[in-house]
Design an enzyme around this catalytic site. Structure first.
Site, PDB file in Angstrom:
ATOM      1  N   ASP A 150      43.065  38.607  35.677  1.00  0.00           N
ATOM      2  CA  ASP A 150      41.885  38.314  36.493  1.00  0.00           C
ATOM      3  C   ASP A 150      42.212  37.355  37.620  1.00  0.00           C
ATOM      4  O   ASP A 150      42.946  36.373  37.414  1.00  0.00           O
ATOM      5  CB  ASP A 150      40.811  37.651  35.619  1.00  0.00           C
ATOM      6  N   GLU A 191      36.224  40.616  41.124  1.00  0.00           N
ATOM      7  CA  GLU A 191      34.814  40.987  40.968  1.00  0.00           C
ATOM      8  C   GLU A 191      34.158  41.190  42.332  1.00  0.00           C
ATOM      9  O   GLU A 191      34.462  40.473  43.289  1.00  0.00           O
ATOM     10  CB  GLU A 191      34.069  39.877  40.213  1.00  0.00           C
ATOM     11  N   LYS A 229      42.634  41.937  38.814  1.00  0.00           N
ATOM     12  CA  LYS A 229      41.217  42.344  38.786  1.00  0.00           C
ATOM     13  C   LYS A 229      40.396  41.332  39.570  1.00  0.00           C
ATOM     14  O   LYS A 229      40.579  40.127  39.412  1.00  0.00           O
ATOM     15  CB  LYS A 229      40.716  42.436  37.344  1.00  0.00           C
ATOM     16  N   GLU A 250      30.492  46.444  33.845  1.00  0.00           N
ATOM     17  CA  GLU A 250      29.978  45.575  32.773  1.00  0.00           C
ATOM     18  C   GLU A 250      28.462  45.571  32.737  1.00  0.00           C
ATOM     19  O   GLU A 250      27.801  45.388  33.780  1.00  0.00           O
ATOM     20  CB  GLU A 250      30.530  44.151  32.990  1.00  0.00           C
ATOM     21  N   ASP A 261      39.485  35.979  32.834  1.00  0.00           N
ATOM     22  CA  ASP A 261      39.071  34.592  33.071  1.00  0.00           C
ATOM     23  C   ASP A 261      37.984  34.189  32.071  1.00  0.00           C
ATOM     24  O   ASP A 261      37.525  33.041  32.065  1.00  0.00           O
ATOM     25  CB  ASP A 261      38.635  34.366  34.530  1.00  0.00           C
ATOM     26  N   SER A 262      37.639  35.108  31.158  1.00  0.00           N
ATOM     27  CA  SER A 262      36.820  34.755  29.998  1.00  0.00           C
ATOM     28  C   SER A 262      37.491  33.642  29.204  1.00  0.00           C
ATOM     29  O   SER A 262      36.852  32.997  28.375  1.00  0.00           O
ATOM     30  CB  SER A 262      36.600  35.985  29.105  1.00  0.00           C
TER      31      SER A 262
HETATM   32  O1  KIV Z   1      37.234  37.976  31.815  1.00  0.00           O
HETATM   33  C1  KIV Z   1      37.179  38.948  31.058  1.00  0.00           C
HETATM   34  O2  KIV Z   1      37.578  38.908  29.898  1.00  0.00           O
HETATM   35  C2  KIV Z   1      36.617  40.178  31.594  1.00  0.00           C
HETATM   36  C3  KIV Z   1      36.195  41.222  30.617  1.00  0.00           C
HETATM   37  C4  KIV Z   1      34.995  40.757  29.919  1.00  0.00           C
HETATM   38  C5  KIV Z   1      36.023  42.546  31.247  1.00  0.00           C
HETATM   39  O3  KIV Z   1      36.470  40.313  32.771  1.00  0.00           O
END
Ligand code: KIV
Length: 265
Positions: A84, A115, A113, A182, A45-46
């Protein structure tokens, strides 16, 4: 399933071979990351920051994630694909299940993924019971940026480090099959990787994690704004984007990335 499996990634951990992970959000980068030999691609989600230009990952929606994940999945041949779960898409176990199902069915992800620590145990357990592989994410969790007071190193105080280690063990016990860690001191990255049987992928967590992940734009030195300390511009010394990505994979595999200056104490 064709390509790299969780079994293979677990074998790499057992053999002490490092796992190389890059983010991707589209077909073209996916093809080049595949050719470079990364075992895992993360549709992070970056994308909210590096693609959409937001200040954080919070505005990213489920539809955004599904869209980018499908684009990546079309070009994927071999890499294990993680997607994510965006902010507010897993507020309850049932919501997590519904949205993780979308990422698998519509986005063709192999793993999702999410958090957070113990607050996510029920969701991780439910997803895992429904055969959805889960990657947990601890340390600096970008979706908590406002609560954490900015993008800052986590787990420096002994109690905070212990809490991260305890959460990691609980998440593994609940069914998580991978962990992203992280922005924590390198010593904590090493301890968590040693204690857990699942692969631990570090980003700013020191060289002793089982693998390393970078946002692909950070690895190419083209991210918006200032690059984090743990990023390295692999374009320096490379003659093409393809070669820069190959240098990232080689540096992860050899243990040359991250170095001390790219890690926290
Ligand atoms: O969103 C993302 O790209 C991430 C990485 C920085 C691990 O969670």
């Amino acid at each position: 399933m064709s390509g790299i499996t969780l079994t293979h990634l677990n074998d790499l951990k057992q053999r002490g071979e490092k796992i190389a992970v890059l983010t991707s959000y589209d077909a073209s980068f996916t093809q080049r990351i595949e050719r470079a030999g990364a075992e895992v691609i993360l549709v992070g989600d970056s994308l909210g920051m590096v693609i959409q230009g937001h200040e954080s990952t919070l505005p990213v929606t489920m539809d955004d994630m599904v869209y980018h994940c499908r684009n990546v999945a079309r070009a994927r041949e071999r890499a294990f694909l993680i997607a994510d779960m965006p902010f507010m898409s897993y507020g309850s176990p049932q919501q997590a299940l519904d949205n993780a199902g979308r990422l698998m069915q519509e986005g063709f992800a192999h793993m999702v993924k999410l958090e957070g620590g113990r607050v996510q145990l029920d969701s991780v357990h439910l997803l895992s019971e429904h055969e959805i592989p889960v990657c947990a994410h601890l340390g600096l969790t970008p979706q908590s940026v406002h609560k954490l007071g900015g993008f800052r190193v986590q787990g420096r105080a002994p109690e905070a480090a212990q809490a991260i280690l305890d959460d990691a063990l609980s998440l593994q016990q609940a069914g998580a099959q991978m962990l992203v860690l992280e922005c924590v001191p390198a010593s904590l990255g090493a301890a968590v990787s040693l204690e857990l049987s699942i692969p631990v992928i570090g980003i700013g967590a020191g060289v002793d994690c089982d693998g390393q992940v970078l946002v692909v734009y950070d690895a190419l030195g083209i991210s918006v704004g200032h690059a984090p300390r743990f990023a390295r511009d692999f374009v320096a010394g490379a003659n093409s984007v393809q070669q820069a990505l190959e240098h990232f994979v080689a540096a992860v595999k050899s243990g040359a990335f991250p170095n001390q200056d790219e890690s926290y104490t």
